[in-house]
Design an enzyme around this catalytic site. Sequence first.
Site, PDB file in Angstrom:
ATOM      1  N   ASP A 211       0.859  -1.191   0.000  1.00  0.00           N
ATOM      2  CA  ASP A 211       0.000   0.000   0.000  1.00  0.00           C
ATOM      3  C   ASP A 211       0.892   1.237   0.000  1.00  0.00           C
ATOM      4  OD1 ASP A 211      -2.344   1.698   0.285  1.00  0.00           O
ATOM      5  OD2 ASP A 211      -3.352  -0.078   1.047  1.00  0.00           O
ATOM      6  N   HIS A 286      -2.748   3.204  -4.763  1.00  0.00           N
ATOM      7  CA  HIS A 286      -2.187   2.683  -3.510  1.00  0.00           C
ATOM      8  C   HIS A 286      -0.758   2.199  -3.734  1.00  0.00           C
ATOM      9  CE1 HIS A 286      -5.573   3.057  -0.748  1.00  0.00           C
ATOM     10  NE2 HIS A 286      -6.385   2.650  -1.707  1.00  0.00           N
ATOM     11  N   GLU A 350      -9.764   2.777  -5.129  1.00  0.00           N
ATOM     12  CA  GLU A 350      -9.366   4.143  -4.766  1.00  0.00           C
ATOM     13  C   GLU A 350      -8.160   4.647  -5.563  1.00  0.00           C
ATOM     14  OE1 GLU A 350     -10.805   4.322  -0.158  1.00  0.00           O
ATOM     15  OE2 GLU A 350      -8.855   3.416  -0.505  1.00  0.00           O
TER      16      GLU A 350
END
Length: 552
Positions: A211, A286, A350
Amino acid sequence: MYSTMYSILTVRVSRVVSFALAVCSAQLATTATLSAQSVMPRPIRQETRTGQYLLTGRTVIHTAPAFRRVATRFVRDIADPTGFDLTIANASGAAASGGIHLRRVAGLPREGYKLDVTSARIDIQASDSAGAFYALETVKQLLPPAIYRTAPVAGTTWSVPAVSIEDAPRFPWRGAHLDVARHFSSKGFVKKYIDLLARHKLNRFHWHLTDDQGWRIAIAQYPKLTEMGSCREQTMVGPYQSDPAKRVFDGKRHCGFYTQDDIREVVAYAADRMVTVVPEIEMPGHVQSVIHAYPELSSRPDSAPGVLQIWGVSPFILNPTDASVQFMQNVLREVLTLFPSPWIHVGGDEATKEQWKNNPQIQERIRSLGLKDEHEMQSWFIKQMDTFLTAQNRRLIGWDEILEGGLAPNATVMSWRGMAGGIAAAKSGHDVVMAPGSHTYFDHYQSRDKAREPLAFGGFTPLDSAYAFEPVPPSLTPEEAKHVLGAQAQVWTEYIPNSRQVEYMAYPRLVALSEVLWSPRAARDFSDFRTRLVPHLARLDALDVNYRPLDR
Ligand code: ACM
């Protein structure tokens, strides 16, 4: 029928508890009654009989050859608490004798088992190793909770109450995720986490390995991923602040990664417990830790962001060039050698598209590939991974954003922003794992009284909400519903700095979810579950699980 049977027994359990303290000789029966009534998750059918089987150091396990490994695991697991070194023998010729019998029979459901305990013997039937394994996990739960300790407890008698159980899971995907990127978890704790899943008949461990805040898996071809990407200089502490001036940092480096040998060890440990480890390598968003190590992959090569020190969504995203595709496929090629899992998770959530919108070269690439917009650009990127994984006989799985620019042909969708993504995917013939924030995000608060809880991400998902979760939405036809493989818990660790707190957030909610995923829907009853949970907590105590205490 269940509810009558269980409510009578519930009364018996509480009465027996008060007796047990005073009457020593009643203790055996008490323990047996308690364990028999709190098999977690609840079996499909369970009848309590009279009598009990006494496990001793002379008990022999007669096993079908296919289940020898499962039998060996059981012998090892119970060796420390009992002091027994049980003998394992071949099943042939022992049909009439006492002991534990593991038989392989055709026709039982996958992962299912039949378990018959009499005072003379324990009979187990299963058609696969997972079924035999789960039968023996049930046997452990029927034994006193001291079976989960690592040294003998004086005076314990290893009796198994006589029961007849028929059992099989409702869903094939019964999972839990753990984010080791935001806060690193040691290899030892990851094993404990997996072990606890297995004891609740959960069978998927989704390992969130990469991440913005850290890259945690060694990749030989790209050593800087861990050399540079596995450390952040400091970490934001306290509640999230959108105003940068108000952010508070701890001033401490946070580092950690797994070598490939560590990974192999964890994967083997999990396989021994019927748990498939599904690795997640995030892309195209990410990836700030990747970009810190390999800035040439960035959509903003002019900017050096470092490994992210705060929580929230980073604007950094891979440049969707052929070089980035090649890089990520090379990473996956090494991942495939480590993880036998049929599914490989590529994230996809995202991924903010601002840097793609603002970069003329990326806009030109979108046009030249004949794509409509940035969502289609992301889909194009994910499709390159799908093609690659499919050619290697694996299946891509990703968060529901992978639907947005068109779903890759062989993709499985993990639905986290509610159930809608999962429904859309199932209706278009794709497999789905349900992971909605509303019920399965165990980084959410467990109480409305937040002041009494450790600082958490937010949300509110108490035990009864986790237990009330229904993975199959009513809008799916029975045919579409077959695409719902199951569900899983999410344990994101932005606000979970250590393993004790992971356990606090995960338990007992994972016990509730295990019952959602294993047991028949019609038998679900929260107040009954809560009653049965009380004796189950004694097992978690013996296993040293820092679960959140039940509300009174
Ligand atoms: C997610 O919670 N971003 C999958």
